[in-house]
Motif scaffolding. Sequence first.
Motif, PDB file in Angstrom:
ATOM      1  N   ARG B 185     -56.501  17.199  29.394  1.00 28.72           N
ATOM      2  CA  ARG B 185     -56.470  16.490  28.109  1.00 28.72           C
ATOM      3  C   ARG B 185     -56.188  17.414  26.932  1.00 28.72           C
ATOM      4  O   ARG B 185     -56.501  17.086  25.789  1.00 28.72           O
ATOM      5  N   CYS B 186     -55.628  18.577  27.205  1.00 25.51           N
ATOM      6  CA  CYS B 186     -55.448  19.612  26.170  1.00 25.51           C
ATOM      7  C   CYS B 186     -54.022  20.150  26.194  1.00 25.51           C
ATOM      8  O   CYS B 186     -53.533  20.572  27.243  1.00 25.51           O
ATOM      9  N   ARG B 187     -53.370  20.130  25.045  1.00 26.71           N
ATOM     10  CA  ARG B 187     -52.030  20.715  24.946  1.00 26.71           C
ATOM     11  C   ARG B 187     -51.902  21.517  23.655  1.00 26.71           C
ATOM     12  O   ARG B 187     -52.536  21.199  22.641  1.00 26.71           O
ATOM     13  N   THR B 188     -51.026  22.513  23.716  1.00 28.63           N
ATOM     14  CA  THR B 188     -50.807  23.443  22.602  1.00 28.63           C
ATOM     15  C   THR B 188     -49.309  23.640  22.404  1.00 28.63           C
ATOM     16  O   THR B 188     -48.551  23.613  23.369  1.00 28.63           O
ATOM     17  N   LEU B 189     -48.917  23.825  21.150  1.00 24.22           N
ATOM     18  CA  LEU B 189     -47.541  24.232  20.833  1.00 24.22           C
ATOM     19  C   LEU B 189     -47.599  25.335  19.781  1.00 24.22           C
ATOM     20  O   LEU B 189     -48.403  25.252  18.849  1.00 24.22           O
ATOM     21  N   ALA B 190     -46.720  26.328  19.914  1.00 24.68           N
ATOM     22  CA  ALA B 190     -46.726  27.471  18.990  1.00 24.68           C
ATOM     23  C   ALA B 190     -45.343  27.704  18.403  1.00 24.68           C
ATOM     24  O   ALA B 190     -44.331  27.490  19.077  1.00 24.68           O
ATOM     25  N   VAL B 191     -45.333  28.160  17.158  1.00 24.49           N
ATOM     26  CA  VAL B 191     -44.078  28.558  16.505  1.00 24.49           C
ATOM     27  C   VAL B 191     -44.268  29.935  15.873  1.00 24.49           C
ATOM     28  O   VAL B 191     -45.391  30.330  15.540  1.00 24.49           O
ATOM     29  N   GLY B 216     -42.003  26.885  20.164  1.00 28.17           N
ATOM     30  CA  GLY B 216     -42.495  26.849  21.539  1.00 28.17           C
ATOM     31  C   GLY B 216     -42.625  28.240  22.132  1.00 28.17           C
ATOM     32  O   GLY B 216     -42.404  28.460  23.318  1.00 28.17           O
ATOM     33  N   VAL B 217     -43.004  29.189  21.291  1.00 30.09           N
ATOM     34  CA  VAL B 217     -43.112  30.593  21.716  1.00 30.09           C
ATOM     35  C   VAL B 217     -44.407  30.795  22.510  1.00 30.09           C
ATOM     36  O   VAL B 217     -45.387  30.063  22.316  1.00 30.09           O
ATOM     37  N   LEU B 259     -57.410  22.756  17.115  1.00 31.41           N
ATOM     38  CA  LEU B 259     -57.443  24.186  16.780  1.00 31.41           C
ATOM     39  C   LEU B 259     -56.124  24.533  16.102  1.00 31.41           C
ATOM     40  O   LEU B 259     -55.058  24.383  16.706  1.00 31.41           O
ATOM     41  N   VAL B 260     -56.216  24.955  14.851  1.00 33.10           N
ATOM     42  CA  VAL B 260     -55.058  25.543  14.170  1.00 33.10           C
ATOM     43  C   VAL B 260     -55.273  27.043  14.245  1.00 33.10           C
ATOM     44  O   VAL B 260     -56.197  27.583  13.630  1.00 33.10           O
ATOM     45  N   ASN B 261     -54.447  27.695  15.027  1.00 37.32           N
ATOM     46  CA  ASN B 261     -54.704  29.067  15.442  1.00 37.32           C
ATOM     47  C   ASN B 261     -53.637  30.027  14.929  1.00 37.32           C
ATOM     48  O   ASN B 261     -52.445  29.842  15.193  1.00 37.32           O
ATOM     49  N   GLY B 262     -54.063  31.041  14.221  1.00 38.07           N
ATOM     50  CA  GLY B 262     -53.128  32.068  13.779  1.00 38.07           C
ATOM     51  C   GLY B 262     -52.813  33.029  14.900  1.00 38.07           C
ATOM     52  O   GLY B 262     -53.710  33.462  15.627  1.00 38.07           O
ATOM     53  N   LEU B 263     -51.541  33.380  15.043  1.00 36.05           N
ATOM     54  CA  LEU B 263     -51.142  34.298  16.126  1.00 36.05           C
ATOM     55  C   LEU B 263     -51.234  35.755  15.711  1.00 36.05           C
ATOM     56  O   LEU B 263     -50.981  36.634  16.526  1.00 36.05           O
ATOM     57  N   GLY B 264     -51.569  36.032  14.471  1.00 37.19           N
ATOM     58  CA  GLY B 264     -51.759  37.425  14.069  1.00 37.19           C
ATOM     59  C   GLY B 264     -51.565  37.630  12.581  1.00 37.19           C
ATOM     60  O   GLY B 264     -52.513  37.888  11.856  1.00 37.19           O
ATOM     61  N   ALA B 265     -50.326  37.481  12.106  1.00 37.05           N
ATOM     62  CA  ALA B 265     -50.021  37.878  10.728  1.00 37.05           C
ATOM     63  C   ALA B 265     -49.930  36.712   9.761  1.00 37.05           C
ATOM     64  O   ALA B 265     -49.623  36.903   8.589  1.00 37.05           O
ATOM     65  N   SER B 307     -50.310  28.345  16.338  1.00 39.96           N
ATOM     66  CA  SER B 307     -50.276  27.318  17.366  1.00 39.96           C
ATOM     67  C   SER B 307     -51.171  26.164  16.953  1.00 39.96           C
ATOM     68  O   SER B 307     -52.140  26.339  16.206  1.00 39.96           O
ATOM     69  N   LEU B 308     -50.810  24.996  17.437  1.00 38.83           N
ATOM     70  CA  LEU B 308     -51.613  23.779  17.268  1.00 38.83           C
ATOM     71  C   LEU B 308     -52.123  23.377  18.633  1.00 38.83           C
ATOM     72  O   LEU B 308     -51.325  23.249  19.569  1.00 38.83           O
ATOM     73  N   THR B 309     -53.413  23.143  18.744  1.00 35.74           N
ATOM     74  CA  THR B 309     -53.995  22.639  19.985  1.00 35.74           C
ATOM     75  C   THR B 309     -54.707  21.327  19.687  1.00 35.74           C
ATOM     76  O   THR B 309     -55.427  21.223  18.696  1.00 35.74           O
ATOM     77  N   VAL B 310     -54.484  20.367  20.564  1.00 29.81           N
ATOM     78  CA  VAL B 310     -55.229  19.108  20.499  1.00 29.81           C
ATOM     79  C   VAL B 310     -55.885  18.895  21.855  1.00 29.81           C
ATOM     80  O   VAL B 310     -55.229  19.006  22.894  1.00 29.81           O
ATOM     81  N   LEU B 311     -57.186  18.650  21.821  1.00 28.98           N
ATOM     82  CA  LEU B 311     -57.922  18.317  23.046  1.00 28.98           C
ATOM     83  C   LEU B 311     -58.600  16.972  22.818  1.00 28.98           C
ATOM     84  O   LEU B 311     -59.357  16.817  21.846  1.00 28.98           O
TER      85      LEU B 311
END
Lengths: 332, 332
Positions: B185-191, B216-217, B259-265, B307-311
Amino acid sequence: MAPYFVNSTDTLVSDALAGFARAHADLLSLDPDHGFVTARAASPHRRVALLSGGGAGHEPMHAGYVGRGMLDAACPGRVFASPHNRQVYEGSLAVARAEGVLHIVKNYTGDRINFGIAAERLAHRGIPCARVLVDDDLASDCEQIAAGRRGTGGTVLIERILGGAADTGLGLAELQQLGVRLAARCRTLAVASAAHTAPTLGKPAFRVAAGELEYGVGIHGERARSTIRHAPLARLVERMTGELLGALAPRPGTAAITLVNGLGAVTPLELYAVHGELARVLDAQGIVLARSLVGDYVTALDMRGFSLTVLFAEPADLAYYDAPVHTAALRW
Amino acid sequence: MAPYFVNSTDTLVSDALAGFARAHADLLSLDPDHGFVTARAASPHRRVALLSGGGAGHEPMHAGYVGRGMLDAACPGRVFASPHNRQVYEGSLAVARAEGVLHIVKNYTGDRINFGIAAERLAHRGIPCARVLVDDDLASDCEQIAAGRRGTGGTVLIERILGGAADTGLGLAELQQLGVRLAARCRTLAVASAAHTAPTLGKPAFRVAAGELEYGVGIHGERARSTIRHAPLARLVERMTGELLGALAPRPGTAAITLVNGLGAVTPLELYAVHGELARVLDAQGIVLARSLVGDYVTALDMRGFSLTVLFAEPADLAYYDAPVHTAALRW
């Protein structure tokens, strides 16, 4: 288009504040018309409200520290620009308690002026108001800088200790005197290997040559004290810590609270490695590493750098520091 | 020298782990010989230990989630490389409880192999061991990728829910089944608008042309699904959220943890603006935004992206999610 993910650089701060208020609606609320954020809960013992503010671009400071145990309110300005005095005035009115409001102000000319005007207007309304000026940036500690040292990472430590102290019911004068003592025992130094990206330009705000570091940089990209060769981490942290200890001249056995702070694009791997080196230097000097924070607490957009803060603490400061904190960016 | 602040890229991870263990000595301890981190405290009701691990470079994952309410242990590999099966085996032995140990594994070939060998050795020792495979990355959901979807940001949400569940005393099979349901029930997409800096080269790991985004990185800089024009944030988040909801096909009224997740910078300003747009889209779709996290939880060194995650959560999942957590990177 700049590398920033925004609707437009004009709405970057307001869009972020709206999302921030939504994400943390349990903790705080945003007054979008007057431009301030207030905590939903506070200790019933608190007799003085704590309010801070400053330019955006340093998140999670300041709105991230609004909540139980730290700030009653924060006033964010535009990116790297002081909040308007109206924001500070309205925010202060909204949260002032029986014994008034304490402004925690980083030492920049714009902030001093705007908080100063707000304080005069509050006095006019009969609301007691005092100020703690945070001026911890050792890199700007020289006679050529008439405005005095800049305020930077130490602000978080001071806000946390003052928050704990306010929750014990201290009065305005006591809190202000404590804040002044804390600021006097707190210094910070920052280095950067790459500048932040200027949002409107989409380009680095300044250039750092390959193999060099800006040593003593400010959190708005103010000119560094010097440009040095990039050195292995142990030597760099030894030099920075040596200067901080030199300025504060602690006796062996003194308790330190430290902050290893990422300025934006530095990885947690690097920050924790910095902390390890810092701990080694303090151990060797006989300083007691009593409390520590490691992470992005006071940033400069996406600058690739970090700052080291050392605050020498008395036992009462440590007790205040350990009091419960429940904010968006810090929980304890 | 690369822009990284290190003694050497060879010691980056070990130096960081030493500093991390020093900074959080109250919460956890590091076994430097066997390469794992263990929690100092756990709920007395916990009958199954939770262990995760994976390449370094994603901090605060995984060691940042070791502590009360989440992981009993984490095994960090070198940068972007699986931990050795010996680390996983020794770490599991160190923390295994009456009903064994649950491995939470992100879906990468190296991790699957190493956790698998460790699990076989544990079985040989008579220690019950099961696995939850996290494979939330929607960008790798296609027939051409035989290894299946990659594991990424959703890992944190799943670890948190499983931690809460483990603290109620669930057994190994129950936890494993819960984990499988959560992953489904969990998916993520990243840019990303800029690559991470490869530590040994000191250069971006790939190039993103001005005005373009890698859509989609992966969190190791795996090739994005496509390259798109940089778009205003509202449109970008609408597109990403639309794809996530399309894959999960929730009924209106379903509760989401995001989850709105920062990839670093990426800056907190941007991440909170993303959260605001995400909330707007979910509101419009009749999805209940029940819980949310915004910040750097699963990074890719200093990549400039998010990245955006929805669970989608059932009521019991929300109760597990809300259980107390006390780790270096997350407190609740």
